[in-house]
Each structure stands twice: as structure tokens, then as C-alpha cells.
Design a protein around this motif. Sequence first.
Motif, PDB file in Angstrom:
ATOM      1  N   ALA A   1       0.270  11.677  -4.354  1.00  7.53           N
ATOM      2  CA  ALA A   1      -0.115  10.961  -3.138  1.00  7.53           C
ATOM      3  C   ALA A   1       0.946  11.172  -2.067  1.00  7.53           C
TER       4      ALA A   1
ATOM      5  N   PHE B   1       0.842  -1.203   0.000  1.00  3.19           N
ATOM      6  CA  PHE B   1       0.000   0.000   0.000  1.00  3.19           C
ATOM      7  C   PHE B   1       0.877   1.253   0.000  1.00  3.19           C
TER       8      PHE B   1
ATOM      9  N   VAL C   1       1.828   4.394  -2.603  1.00  2.00           N
ATOM     10  CA  VAL C   1       1.626   5.805  -2.250  1.00  2.00           C
ATOM     11  C   VAL C   1       2.913   6.588  -2.511  1.00  2.00           C
TER      12      VAL C   1
ATOM     13  N   ARG D   1       4.363  15.126   6.744  1.00  2.00           N
ATOM     14  CA  ARG D   1       5.488  14.946   7.658  1.00  2.00           C
ATOM     15  C   ARG D   1       6.484  13.936   7.087  1.00  2.00           C
TER      16      ARG D   1
ATOM     17  N   LEU E   1       1.611  13.282   2.316  1.00  3.93           N
ATOM     18  CA  LEU E   1       2.319  12.885   3.542  1.00  3.93           C
ATOM     19  C   LEU E   1       3.208  14.042   3.983  1.00  3.93           C
TER      20      LEU E   1
ATOM     21  N   LEU F   1      -6.131  15.092   0.332  1.00  2.00           N
ATOM     22  CA  LEU F   1      -5.865  13.965  -0.563  1.00  2.00           C
ATOM     23  C   LEU F   1      -6.990  13.879  -1.596  1.00  2.00           C
TER      24      LEU F   1
ATOM     25  N   TRP G   1      -6.798  -1.133  10.870  1.00  2.00           N
ATOM     26  CA  TRP G   1      -7.963  -1.066   9.985  1.00  2.00           C
ATOM     27  C   TRP G   1      -8.249  -2.443   9.360  1.00  2.00           C
TER      28      TRP G   1
ATOM     29  N   ARG H   1     -14.783   8.561   9.934  1.00  2.00           N
ATOM     30  CA  ARG H   1     -13.690   9.394  10.398  1.00  2.00           C
ATOM     31  C   ARG H   1     -12.495   9.314   9.451  1.00  2.00           C
ATOM     32  N   ILE H   2     -12.263   8.123   8.928  1.00  2.00           N
ATOM     33  CA  ILE H   2     -11.122   7.939   8.022  1.00  2.00           C
ATOM     34  C   ILE H   2     -11.285   8.809   6.780  1.00  2.00           C
TER      35      ILE H   2
ATOM     36  N   GLN I   1       6.156   9.663   8.738  1.00  2.00           N
ATOM     37  CA  GLN I   1       4.749   9.450   9.065  1.00  2.00           C
ATOM     38  C   GLN I   1       4.295   8.044   8.665  1.00  2.00           C
TER      39      GLN I   1
ATOM     40  N   LEU J   1       1.429   5.388  10.033  1.00  2.00           N
ATOM     41  CA  LEU J   1       0.281   5.036   9.195  1.00  2.00           C
ATOM     42  C   LEU J   1       0.185   3.543   8.954  1.00  2.00           C
TER      43      LEU J   1
ATOM     44  N   ILE K   1      -6.223  16.304   4.896  1.00  2.00           N
ATOM     45  CA  ILE K   1      -4.857  16.374   4.363  1.00  2.00           C
ATOM     46  C   ILE K   1      -4.855  16.652   2.853  1.00  2.00           C
TER      47      ILE K   1
ATOM     48  N   VAL L   1     -10.429  12.379   7.721  1.00  2.00           N
ATOM     49  CA  VAL L   1      -8.999  12.613   7.917  1.00  2.00           C
ATOM     50  C   VAL L   1      -8.327  12.892   6.574  1.00  2.00           C
ATOM     51  N   HIS L   2      -8.754  12.174   5.548  1.00  2.00           N
ATOM     52  CA  HIS L   2      -8.113  12.356   4.246  1.00  2.00           C
ATOM     53  C   HIS L   2      -8.540  13.641   3.536  1.00  2.00           C
TER      54      HIS L   2
HETATM   55  C1  HEM Z   1      -8.121   2.497   1.158  1.00  2.00           C
HETATM   56  C2  HEM Z   1      -7.609   3.637   1.387  1.00  2.00           C
HETATM   57  C3  HEM Z   1      -7.139   4.144   2.727  1.00  2.00           C
HETATM   58  C4  HEM Z   1      -7.431   3.695   3.975  1.00  2.00           C
HETATM   59  C5  HEM Z   1      -8.326   2.559   4.385  1.00  2.00           C
HETATM   60  C6  HEM Z   1      -6.706   4.541   4.906  1.00  2.00           C
HETATM   61  C7  HEM Z   1      -6.726   4.409   6.275  1.00  2.00           C
HETATM   62  C8  HEM Z   1      -6.290   5.370   7.161  1.00  2.00           C
HETATM   63  C9  HEM Z   1      -6.522   5.369   8.567  1.00  2.00           C
HETATM   64  C10 HEM Z   1      -7.240   4.279   9.336  1.00  2.00           C
HETATM   65  C11 HEM Z   1      -5.971   6.496   9.085  1.00  2.00           C
HETATM   66  C12 HEM Z   1      -5.987   6.967  10.537  1.00  2.00           C
HETATM   67  C13 HEM Z   1      -7.207   7.801  10.691  1.00  2.00           C
HETATM   68  C14 HEM Z   1      -7.377   8.359  12.072  1.00  2.00           C
HETATM   69  O1  HEM Z   1      -6.456   9.026  12.567  1.00  2.00           O
HETATM   70  O2  HEM Z   1      -8.446   8.141  12.612  1.00  2.00           O
HETATM   71  C15 HEM Z   1      -5.380   7.219   7.992  1.00  2.00           C
HETATM   72  C16 HEM Z   1      -4.726   8.416   8.092  1.00  2.00           C
HETATM   73  C17 HEM Z   1      -3.951   8.939   7.072  1.00  2.00           C
HETATM   74  N1  HEM Z   1      -3.864   8.505   5.786  1.00  2.00           N
HETATM   75 FE1  HEM Z   1      -4.917   6.995   4.980  1.00  2.00          FE
HETATM   76  N2  HEM Z   1      -5.984   5.472   4.197  1.00  2.00           N
HETATM   77  C18 HEM Z   1      -6.218   5.265   2.870  1.00  2.00           C
HETATM   78  C19 HEM Z   1      -5.646   5.950   1.818  1.00  2.00           C
HETATM   79  C20 HEM Z   1      -4.619   6.851   1.967  1.00  2.00           C
HETATM   80  C21 HEM Z   1      -3.799   7.345   0.896  1.00  2.00           C
HETATM   81  C22 HEM Z   1      -3.891   6.931  -0.577  1.00  2.00           C
HETATM   82  C23 HEM Z   1      -2.933   8.221   1.436  1.00  2.00           C
HETATM   83  C24 HEM Z   1      -1.913   8.954   0.617  1.00  2.00           C
HETATM   84  C25 HEM Z   1      -1.033   9.773   1.028  1.00  2.00           C
HETATM   85  C26 HEM Z   1      -3.212   8.309   2.859  1.00  2.00           C
HETATM   86  C27 HEM Z   1      -2.580   9.128   3.793  1.00  2.00           C
HETATM   87  C28 HEM Z   1      -2.959   9.248   5.102  1.00  2.00           C
HETATM   88  C29 HEM Z   1      -2.399  10.235   6.008  1.00  2.00           C
HETATM   89  C30 HEM Z   1      -1.337  11.265   5.682  1.00  2.00           C
HETATM   90  C31 HEM Z   1      -3.040  10.045   7.248  1.00  2.00           C
HETATM   91  C32 HEM Z   1      -2.738  10.742   8.559  1.00  2.00           C
HETATM   92  C33 HEM Z   1      -3.424  12.006   8.772  1.00  2.00           C
HETATM   93  C34 HEM Z   1      -2.956  12.519  10.124  1.00  2.00           C
HETATM   94  O3  HEM Z   1      -1.857  13.081  10.164  1.00  2.00           O
HETATM   95  O4  HEM Z   1      -3.664  12.310  11.087  1.00  2.00           O
HETATM   96  N3  HEM Z   1      -4.225   7.438   3.136  1.00  2.00           N
HETATM   97  N4  HEM Z   1      -5.585   6.504   6.835  1.00  2.00           N
END
Ligand code: HEM
Length: 382
Positions: free
Chosen positions: A49, A39, A43, A55, A53, A99, A70, A89-90, A59, A63, A97, A93-94
Motif C-alpha cells: 500500500a 487510515f 497504509v 511521492r 504513494l 493500487l 470525503w 472518480r475516486i 503526499q 491525502l 496509481i 484515481v486509485h
Molecule cells: C476507503 C478507501 C479510500 C478512500 C475513500 C480514498 C479517498 C481518496 C480521495 C478522495 C482521493 C482524491 C481523489 C481525487 O483526486 O479526486 C484519493 C487519492 C489518492 N489515494 Fe485514496 N482513498 C482510499 C484508499 C486508498 C489507499 C488504501 C491508498 C493506499 C496507498 C490510497 C492512496 C491514494 C493516493 C496515492 C491518491 C492520490 C493520487 C494522486 O496523486 O492524485 N487511497 N483517495
Amino acid sequence: VKLFNELQRYVGFTVDDERRLRVLHPLLSPHFQDVVDRFYERVLEHDDARAALQRGERQVGHLKITLTQWLHELFDGPWDDAYVRRRERIGRVHVLINLPQHFMVTAMNVVRQRLREHLSATIDESSDEGHASRDALQRILDIDLAIMLHTYREDLEARNARAERLATFGQLVGSIGHELRNPLGVIETSIYVLKSGAPADPRTQRHLDRISQQVGLANDIITQLLELIRDRPLTRQAVELAPAVAAALESIVTEGVTVTVDDRSDQVVLHADPTQLRQVVINLVDNAVHAAQPTGQVRVRLERDGQGVTIEVTDSGTGISPEVKNRLFEPLVTTRTRGVGLGLALVKRMVERHGGRIDVGRSDSLGGARFTVWFPLNGGDA
Ligand code: HEM
């Protein structure tokens, strides 16, 4: 929850599917690490993508843990209200940022494909039960993606509506501000004329002073408002951080509050707009002092790292309530009885124009709020 039921019905997710997912859980969980690795490989391969990120790759470690969590929930449920809320919530969060939404779909495909490959290698998919298990997995992934995209869109719409409101607000503020300058100017001139005439009795004098003072205040508010909506070019120059902060602190009335500075900035020199830097410090510390009053403490910590400096302001006040926190940097949000709520909106603007960041949290040591500003050394110059 209504959405969830609808989705369940639509994709045909049943208690049998729940049972099958739980059977798959121990079989597939040894491969979660591989799924998660794949995954984030994908990214990081993609520039846009990866840009999300903020940080950086540091980070990713964190993650990977949340994504593994998850996956466990995906297979183990319970697929109840709380499950849906976590999934919602997920999505949110995106949005935060920035995304782009399509990454959620492509990322989910990576997960889907990788899980499918491990599934094929683990169970006999040609049997009825194998077939059904594969379908159960498809269905829960569809549901998860649908929930995330649903909240994603809702949040995005809310955000756009807010941006539009703020744009209208900006135009309105601009014209009202300009229009108010004229009458205020007339008042100022008249006071000047009155004051320079025959000496007034003390009471009249006091009121004239008071009017002057209030006109000054009104002008300040207008200046701040116009500042907020105007893009004055930054005039950057070399500024040594610690003395600049010390000078800014001198102009703050700290009645009853002790302000201390912990300087680890190592005589760092920034390329920044000195007026704006000063304003950032004054606004943050002034807020902190107000939060800590009648008596308390404010700590200012300066620290340099490889590419920038951190200015952290913590106070011993009561902290920031969650409701206010989300809207803290919007104009006109204030908890002070006096004040229009422009200070933090301005601070954020100024910090971002310098290519910096601002975060808010709770102070571990003093118990109140903690504002952390990070400025790049080059002041955001390309
Ligand atoms: C199937 C797609 C995805 C799933 C299931 C997923 C799942 C998650 C989960 C569970 C969290 C934590 C959420 C929370 O704090 O409650 C998260 C945060 C985050 N995800 Fe994803 N994600 C997905 C796609 C992506 C993609 C493509 C990126 C590309 C950069 C990404 C970047 C991030 C970042 C940067 C955070 C952290 C935000 C923070 O600083 O709190 N995610 N994601």
C-alpha cells in the motif's frame, strides 16, 4: 446514477438515513482527524500500500485533506448525481496509481471501524434511534465502497483491453516493419544505381533526391516503431546533463521559436544511456517547438535534487486538450499533421526504463504545455 439508485434500494438507504447522517455529522466531525490518521497509519504500515504513494510520505499530508473532505461529504451529502460522480472518480484515481483493489476494501474497514468506535462513544446505540443511526452509517459506507469498486473494475477492464490491443499492435508492427525494410532497401539500391549512372537531367535528379529523402523518412519511422516494441538493453554511462542537453538542442530546427535553457543542474552527472537521453530531449523540445510555432518560446529547465534530475520543457503553444491528454503517451496519438505519433510513446518508454517519471501539465509562465521528466541519478540501476 442507475447504479446509485439500485444500490440505495439494495442497501435500503432512505431520506431518514440522510437525516440521521446529517445529525451525526457535527458529533463525529471532531474525530475525523483521528480516523484519517489511523487510515494512513495503516497504509504506511503495509509495504504494497505504501508503494502506491509514489511521492512518498509528503503526499500523505495532501491525502489527509482529501480524505477529510470525503468524510464530510459522506455525512453531509447531498447524495446526488454529483456525489456519485465524485465517488466514481475516486475509484479511477486509485486504478491510475496501481493500487490493488483489495486495499480499497481493507481501507474502508479501517474507516468503518474507527467511525463505529467514535459513534459508540458519542451516542446511545441501544436506543432505536441510535441503532438506526449506526445502520445509516453502515449503509452509506457500503454504497461508497460499492461505487468505488464498480468504477475500479470498469477502469481496470478498459485498461487491460487497451494493453491487449497494444500487445497485438506491437506484434503487427514488428512484422510489418521488418517486411518493409526489404522493399525499401531495394528502392535505395536502385536509386543509388540510377544516380551513379549517366548524369540525369535536373528534373529527374530532383525526383531521385526526393525519393531518397522519403525512403530515409520511411526507414526512420520503421526504426522508431521497432525501437518502441523492442527491449534493447540500456548502455548506461556517465553523462553530464547540461552539455548533453545543449548538444541535443543543436540538432533541432527552431525556426521562429526562441529556445532558452535555464541550467540549475550544478554540473550533475547521470548514469544513463546517452543515446536515449538525447532522444528524450530532442523529442520533447522538438514537440515544444512545433507547438510554439510560428513564433513563440520554449524553455528548458534543468534542476537537480537529492536523488535525480528534472528536465522541464515548457512552450508558449496552445496547450494540450483534456481529450488528448489522457492518451498522450500511447503510440499513434498525434496532433501534428505530419508525424506518426510515436515520439512521446518512445519518450515515456525510455524514461521509464531509466527508472524515471514523466508528467504533463500546463505551463504557468508560457501558457502552453509543460513536460516534466525526472531521471534518477543512477539511471534506475538497482
Ligand atoms: C476507503 C478507501 C479510500 C478512500 C475513500 C480514498 C479517498 C481518496 C480521495 C478522495 C482521493 C482524491 C481523489 C481525487 O483526486 O479526486 C484519493 C487519492 C489518492 N489515494 Fe485514496 N482513498 C482510499 C484508499 C486508498 C489507499 C488504501 C491508498 C493506499 C496507498 C490510497 C492512496 C491514494 C493516493 C496515492 C491518491 C492520490 C493520487 C494522486 O496523486 O492524485 N487511497 N483517495
